[in-house]
Motif scaffolding. Structure first.
Motif, PDB file in Angstrom:
ATOM      1  N   LYS A  19       0.886  -1.196  -0.085  1.00  0.00           N
ATOM      2  CA  LYS A  19      -0.059   0.057   0.045  1.00  0.00           C
ATOM      3  C   LYS A  19       0.964   1.234  -0.018  1.00  0.00           C
ATOM      4  O   LYS A  19       0.583   2.274  -0.682  1.00  0.00           O
ATOM      5  N   GLU A  20       1.988   1.255   0.981  1.00  0.00           N
ATOM      6  CA  GLU A  20       2.869   2.370   0.806  1.00  0.00           C
ATOM      7  C   GLU A  20       3.730   2.687  -0.416  1.00  0.00           C
ATOM      8  O   GLU A  20       3.593   3.470  -0.997  1.00  0.00           O
ATOM      9  N   LEU A  21       3.846   1.453  -1.268  1.00  0.00           N
ATOM     10  CA  LEU A  21       4.351   1.614  -2.542  1.00  0.00           C
ATOM     11  C   LEU A  21       3.458   2.230  -3.561  1.00  0.00           C
ATOM     12  O   LEU A  21       3.846   3.152  -4.310  1.00  0.00           O
ATOM     13  N   TYR A  22       2.248   1.695  -3.536  1.00  0.00           N
ATOM     14  CA  TYR A  22       1.079   2.393  -4.339  1.00  0.00           C
ATOM     15  C   TYR A  22       1.199   3.815  -4.195  1.00  0.00           C
ATOM     16  O   TYR A  22       1.030   4.624  -5.268  1.00  0.00           O
ATOM     17  N   LEU A  23       0.983   4.284  -2.981  1.00  0.00           N
ATOM     18  CA  LEU A  23       0.717   5.526  -2.491  1.00  0.00           C
ATOM     19  C   LEU A  23       1.960   6.456  -3.158  1.00  0.00           C
ATOM     20  O   LEU A  23       1.839   7.495  -3.633  1.00  0.00           O
ATOM     21  N   ASP A  26       1.994   6.632  -6.778  1.00  0.00           N
ATOM     22  CA  ASP A  26       1.146   7.676  -7.447  1.00  0.00           C
ATOM     23  C   ASP A  26       1.612   9.190  -6.993  1.00  0.00           C
ATOM     24  O   ASP A  26       1.441   9.882  -7.880  1.00  0.00           O
ATOM     25  N   ALA A  27       2.475   9.475  -5.741  1.00  0.00           N
ATOM     26  CA  ALA A  27       2.629  10.807  -5.308  1.00  0.00           C
ATOM     27  C   ALA A  27       3.987  11.231  -6.297  1.00  0.00           C
ATOM     28  O   ALA A  27       4.133  12.449  -6.639  1.00  0.00           O
ATOM     29  N   LYS A  28       4.955  10.207  -6.336  1.00  0.00           N
ATOM     30  CA  LYS A  28       6.251  10.553  -6.616  1.00  0.00           C
ATOM     31  C   LYS A  28       6.706  10.159  -8.072  1.00  0.00           C
ATOM     32  O   LYS A  28       7.737  10.685  -8.619  1.00  0.00           O
ATOM     33  N   GLY A  29       6.056   9.234  -8.724  1.00  0.00           N
ATOM     34  CA  GLY A  29       6.246   8.890 -10.081  1.00  0.00           C
ATOM     35  C   GLY A  29       7.038   7.207  -9.749  1.00  0.00           C
ATOM     36  O   GLY A  29       7.865   7.261  -8.665  1.00  0.00           O
TER      37      GLY A  29
END
Length: 61
Positions: A19-23, A26-29
């Motif tokens: 979940k952290e990776l997805y977020l 999404d935020a940083k590319g």
């Protein structure tokens, strides 16, 4: 800690890290340093879980 508890804990950590990776992605590319580091950490957790499961299977045979 018994093996089943350890597997459960690792599974939860993997889910949280995913979940952290997805977020982050999404935020940083996808190519950001933070995403790559998080991905490496996720890989390590998955590898550890696979190793534990393999060792349990070997003990049962």
């Amino acid at each position: 800690m018994n093996n089943q508890a350890e597997i459960g804990l690792l599974t939860e950590r993997i889910s949280n890290k995913r979940k952290e990776l997805y977020l982050l992605a999404d935020a940083k590319g996808l190519a950001s340093r933070e995403v790559l580091q998080c991905s490496k950490e996720l890989d390590k957790l998955i590898f550890l879980l696979q190793r534990i499961k393999y060792q349990l299977k070997e003990k049962q045979e």
